[in-house]
Design an enzyme around this catalytic site. Structure first.
Site, PDB file in Angstrom:
ATOM      1  CG  ASN A   9      -7.819 -21.496   5.377  1.00  0.00           C
ATOM      2  OD1 ASN A   9      -8.621 -22.045   4.620  1.00  0.00           O
ATOM      3  ND2 ASN A   9      -6.828 -20.743   4.941  1.00  0.00           N
ATOM      4  CD1 TRP A  10     -10.110 -27.492   7.912  1.00  0.00           C
ATOM      5  CD2 TRP A  10     -11.863 -28.560   7.006  1.00  0.00           C
ATOM      6  NE1 TRP A  10     -10.696 -28.264   8.899  1.00  0.00           N
ATOM      7  CE2 TRP A  10     -11.771 -28.918   8.364  1.00  0.00           C
ATOM      8  CE3 TRP A  10     -12.896 -29.095   6.245  1.00  0.00           C
ATOM      9  CZ2 TRP A  10     -12.659 -29.819   8.966  1.00  0.00           C
ATOM     10  CZ3 TRP A  10     -13.789 -29.986   6.840  1.00  0.00           C
ATOM     11  CH2 TRP A  10     -13.678 -30.345   8.188  1.00  0.00           C
ATOM     12  CE  LYS A  11      -3.730 -23.051   4.340  1.00  0.00           C
ATOM     13  NZ  LYS A  11      -2.364 -22.623   4.142  1.00  0.00           N
ATOM     14  CB  SER A  19       3.979 -22.741  11.413  1.00  0.00           C
ATOM     15  OG  SER A  19       4.320 -22.939  10.057  1.00  0.00           O
ATOM     16  N   GLY A  46      -4.045 -23.301   9.481  1.00  0.00           N
ATOM     17  CA  GLY A  46      -4.206 -24.059   8.243  1.00  0.00           C
ATOM     18  C   GLY A  46      -4.035 -25.546   8.492  1.00  0.00           C
ATOM     19  N   GLY A  47      -2.836 -26.059   8.232  1.00  0.00           N
ATOM     20  CA  GLY A  47      -2.568 -27.502   8.284  1.00  0.00           C
ATOM     21  C   GLY A  47      -3.065 -28.187   9.547  1.00  0.00           C
ATOM     22  CG  HIS A  87      -4.923 -17.114   2.848  1.00  0.00           C
ATOM     23  ND1 HIS A  87      -3.807 -17.642   2.242  1.00  0.00           N
ATOM     24  CD2 HIS A  87      -4.994 -17.676   4.083  1.00  0.00           C
ATOM     25  CE1 HIS A  87      -3.231 -18.491   3.078  1.00  0.00           C
ATOM     26  NE2 HIS A  87      -3.929 -18.535   4.209  1.00  0.00           N
ATOM     27  CD  GLU A 112      -2.145 -20.880   1.054  1.00  0.00           C
ATOM     28  OE1 GLU A 112      -3.339 -21.258   1.069  1.00  0.00           O
ATOM     29  OE2 GLU A 112      -1.297 -21.307   1.855  1.00  0.00           O
ATOM     30  N   GLY A 139       2.655 -22.766   6.646  1.00  0.00           N
ATOM     31  CA  GLY A 139       2.934 -24.133   6.208  1.00  0.00           C
ATOM     32  C   GLY A 139       4.401 -24.523   6.262  1.00  0.00           C
ATOM     33  CD  GLU A 150      -2.910 -16.468   7.860  1.00  0.00           C
ATOM     34  OE1 GLU A 150      -3.123 -17.428   8.600  1.00  0.00           O
ATOM     35  OE2 GLU A 150      -3.159 -16.476   6.645  1.00  0.00           O
TER      36      GLU A 150
HETATM   37  C1  PEP Z   1      -2.966 -20.319   6.714  1.00  0.00           C
HETATM   38  O1  PEP Z   1      -2.788 -20.666   5.553  1.00  0.00           O
HETATM   39  O2  PEP Z   1      -3.853 -19.503   6.998  1.00  0.00           O
HETATM   40  C2  PEP Z   1      -2.107 -20.905   7.719  1.00  0.00           C
HETATM   41  C3  PEP Z   1      -1.913 -20.231   8.817  1.00  0.00           C
HETATM   42  O3  PEP Z   1      -1.515 -22.113   7.414  1.00  0.00           O
HETATM   43  P1  PEP Z   1      -0.617 -23.013   8.393  1.00  0.00           P
HETATM   44  O4  PEP Z   1      -1.277 -23.035   9.750  1.00  0.00           O
HETATM   45  O5  PEP Z   1      -0.606 -24.374   7.737  1.00  0.00           O
HETATM   46  O6  PEP Z   1       0.725 -22.385   8.444  1.00  0.00           O
END
Ligand code: PEP
Length: 253
Positions: free
Chosen positions: A10-12, A211, A232-233, A93, A95, A171, A165
């Site tokens: 997920n590149w957000k 994470s 994500g990241g 999500h 966010e 993050g 999640e």
């Molecule tokens: C996400 O936002 O879906 C996520 C899992 O982020 P991260 O891997 O950066 O924790």
């Protein structure tokens, strides 16, 4: 893990066309790692370009509107992302729930519209740290899912993936223990079976997100009922994302 592990990036709100080289590198390596199903959800502006660049990996969107079309300035419909090359959409999500006030009812409406348009969905759920500390994580997540999941007449496993999640793990570099992940995923599995029946609900994929990095992938994905990861990241560079894909390829069949 019955199915191939499913690893979704997920590149957000990251990525311009300069990042297409990362998508290409991820795609090329994924062609040699057929034990793992790989997908990317770039921002809306890159869906079409990523779709044109890749051959092996799936491409999806990070959101869509709950209405099919209309006077919704700045919004993007399910049919639009499908037309751009997306095959799935991430919905609910944390966010979006936190920053855009998305309620369970809205997430459910989006899910119904997305399925109606022919997209598959990845529906996210997860508790806050306060709920986890109060011992209410499983109750909260199962209630959140009951209120957010669409009714699915066909084979749910073909169109629905659930992503657990925990908000406090996104993050932050912090992750639940494998035992806690396993226990939550078992609760989600049991709900999926109740809602969609033994066969279909038993086959719905349940991803863990929060994470996930190359060095913790094996441990997190080995937890009970984990069918892959939403990342994500660590999905923003081919190097780190492929580290996760490679680790997932090492999981026992
Ligand atoms: C996400 O936002 O879906 C996520 C899992 O982020 P991260 O891997 O950066 O924790």
């Amino acid at each position: 893990m019955a199915e191939r592990p499913y690893i979704v990036g997920n590149w957000k709100m990251n990525g311009t066309r300069s990042m297409l080289s990362e998508a290409r590198a991820i795609d090329r390596a994924s062609q040699r790692l057929m034990k793992v199903e790989v997908a990317l959800a770039p921002p809306f502006t890159l869906i079409h370009a990523v779709h044109k660049e890749v051959q092996q990996i799936g491409v999806g969107a990070q959101d869509c509107h709950h209405m099919e079309d209309g006077a919704f300035t700045g919004d993007v419909s399910a049919a639009m992302v499908l037309d751009a090359g997306a095959k799935f959409v991430i919905l609910g999500h944390s966010e979006r729930r936190q920053n855009h006030g998305e309620t369970d009812a809205l997430v459910k409406a989006k899910a119904e519209t997305a399925l109606g348009a022919g997209l598959r969905i990845i529906l996210c759920c997860g508790e806050s740290e306060e709920l986890r500390d109060a011992g209410n994580a499983e109750n909260f997540v199962t209630s959140q899912l009951k209120a957010s999941l669409p009714e699915i007449a066909a084979n749910a496993a073909e169109v629905l993936t659930i992503a657990y999640e925990p908000i406090w793990a996104i993050g932050t570099g912090r992750t639940p223990t494998a035992e806690d992940i396993g226990s939550m995923h078992r609760a989600i599995r049991s709900l999926a079976v109740d809602l969609f029946g033994e066969e279909s609900g038993g086959a719905v994929r349940i991803l863990y997100g929060g994470s996930v990095k190359p060095d913790n992938t094996l441990e997190l994905l080995a937890a009970d009922e984990v069918g892959g990861a939403l990342v994500g990241g660590a999905s923003l560079t081919a190097e780190s994302f492929l580290g996760i894909v490679l680790a997932a390829a090492d999981l026992p069949d």
